[in-house]
Design a protein around this motif. Structure first.
Motif, short mmCIF file in Angstrom:
data_model
loop_
_atom_site.label_atom_id
_atom_site.label_comp_id
_atom_site.label_asym_id
_atom_site.label_seq_id
_atom_site.Cartn_x
_atom_site.Cartn_y
_atom_site.Cartn_z
N ASP A 55 0.83 -1.21 0.00
CA ASP A 55 0.00 0.00 0.00
C ASP A 55 0.87 1.26 0.00
OD1 ASP A 55 -2.21 -1.65 0.00
OD2 ASP A 55 -2.84 -1.18 2.04
N SER A 56 1.95 1.25 0.77
CA SER A 56 2.87 2.40 0.80
C SER A 56 3.51 2.61 -0.56
CB SER A 56 3.96 2.20 1.85
OG SER A 56 3.43 2.27 3.14
N TYR A 57 3.94 1.52 -1.19
CA TYR A 57 4.56 1.62 -2.52
C TYR A 57 3.56 2.22 -3.50
CZ TYR A 57 7.41 0.37 -6.54
OH TYR A 57 8.19 0.42 -7.67
N TRP A 58 2.34 1.70 -3.51
CA TRP A 58 1.32 2.22 -4.43
C TRP A 58 1.03 3.70 -4.15
CZ3 TRP A 58 -3.44 4.47 -3.96
CH2 TRP A 58 -4.14 4.62 -5.15
N SER A 59 0.97 4.05 -2.88
CA SER A 59 0.69 5.43 -2.50
C SER A 59 1.77 6.39 -3.01
CB SER A 59 0.57 5.52 -0.97
OG SER A 59 0.26 6.82 -0.57
N LYS A 60 3.02 5.93 -3.01
CA LYS A 60 4.14 6.78 -3.44
C LYS A 60 4.33 6.78 -4.96
CE LYS A 60 6.63 6.28 0.86
NZ LYS A 60 7.79 5.78 1.57
N HIS A 61 4.01 5.66 -5.63
CA HIS A 61 4.33 5.52 -7.05
C HIS A 61 3.10 5.39 -7.95
CE1 HIS A 61 8.54 4.93 -5.93
NE2 HIS A 61 8.10 4.11 -4.98
N ASN A 62 1.91 5.29 -7.38
CA ASN A 62 0.67 5.07 -8.13
C ASN A 62 0.70 3.83 -9.02
OD1 ASN A 62 -0.89 7.13 -7.08
ND2 ASN A 62 0.00 8.63 -8.48
N ALA A 144 -4.97 -1.85 -3.34
CA ALA A 144 -4.00 -0.93 -2.74
C ALA A 144 -4.69 0.37 -2.39
CB ALA A 144 -2.83 -0.69 -3.69
N ASP A 145 -4.35 0.87 -1.23
CA ASP A 145 -4.96 2.09 -0.71
C ASP A 145 -3.93 2.79 0.14
OD1 ASP A 145 -6.87 4.00 -0.19
OD2 ASP A 145 -8.17 2.69 0.98
N LYS A 146 -4.27 3.97 0.61
CA LYS A 146 -3.36 4.68 1.51
C LYS A 146 -3.10 3.79 2.73
CE LYS A 146 -2.55 8.98 3.89
NZ LYS A 146 -3.02 10.29 4.22
N PRO A 147 -1.85 3.54 3.06
CA PRO A 147 -1.52 2.59 4.12
C PRO A 147 -1.89 3.09 5.51
CG PRO A 147 0.46 3.67 3.38
CD PRO A 147 -0.66 4.14 2.47
N GLN A 148 -2.08 2.13 6.40
CA GLN A 148 -2.29 2.40 7.82
C GLN A 148 -1.02 1.96 8.54
OE1 GLN A 148 -5.80 2.46 9.45
NE2 GLN A 148 -6.61 3.18 7.52
N PRO A 149 -0.16 2.89 8.99
CA PRO A 149 1.09 2.47 9.63
C PRO A 149 0.82 1.60 10.85
CG PRO A 149 1.05 4.85 9.27
CD PRO A 149 -0.31 4.33 8.93
N PRO A 150 1.38 0.39 10.87
CA PRO A 150 1.13 -0.51 11.99
C PRO A 150 1.86 -0.12 13.26
CG PRO A 150 2.65 -1.53 10.46
CD PRO A 150 2.21 -0.21 9.85
N PHE A 151 3.05 0.48 13.11
CA PHE A 151 3.86 0.76 14.28
C PHE A 151 4.39 2.19 14.27
CE2 PHE A 151 4.55 -3.73 13.12
CZ PHE A 151 3.80 -4.28 14.14
#
Length: 161
Positions: A55-62, A144-151
């Motif tokens: 999700d983070s990769y998709w959010s940064k690179h589309n 893929a969506d905007k990520p939810q940081p786990p930690f």
């Protein structure tokens, strides 16, 4: 006759201890089942980390990465997680421009009806995903969506496990 009276309390103590051990095994399961539960919990944690990294990769690179190794080269993961028992990478399939499937083989089912395992790693829902699964191979489909940081950060460190 005196010996049989002395053995009665000792016998009762042994019987009570035996019942306590049996009750504990029934309620908690055998050590082998507890180990299987812990390994399944690690699998869920690993899949959740991979999902957050995708999700983070998709959010940064589309776009989703061509290979899972891109998650390491872009510092979203410090290493690609592997199954804690077989040491094999989890199957990750890109199913569309923004969708993917994560799979793992679980030892035990995670069933919400019994209420016994719904509270690990933030519950049955870790992040925004449900990780309910049966025993054996289970796959989870995501978009893929905007990520939810786990930690609280982007990088997931597997060194401490």
């Amino acid at each position: 006759m005196a010996n049989s009276r002395l053995n009665l309390p000792a016998g009762a103590s042994i019987l009570a201890a035996s019942f306590a051990v049996i009750a504990g095994l029934i309620m908690l399961g055998t050590p082998s089942r507890a180990r299987q539960r812990r390994l399944d919990d690690v699998r869920v944690q690993d899949l959740s980390s991979i999902s957050n990294a995708l999700d983070s990769y998709w959010s940064k690179h589309n776009i989703l990465p061509d290979t899972v190794d891109s998650l390491v080269s872009t510092h979203l993961l410090d290493r690609i997680p592997t199954d804690p028992e077989s040491k094999v990478r989890y199957p990750i399939h890109l199913t569309g421009a923004q969708s993917y499937r994560l799979c793992a083989t679980f030892s035990q089912p995670l069933d919400t009806t019994d209420g016994t395992r719904s509270n690990y790693y933030g519950g049955l829902y870790r992040g925004r995903h449900s990780w309910q699964h049966g025993a054996g191979e289970s796959c989870f489909d995501f978009t893929a969506d905007k990520p939810q940081p786990p930690f609280g950060g982007d990088v997931i460190n597997f060194q401490s496990q």
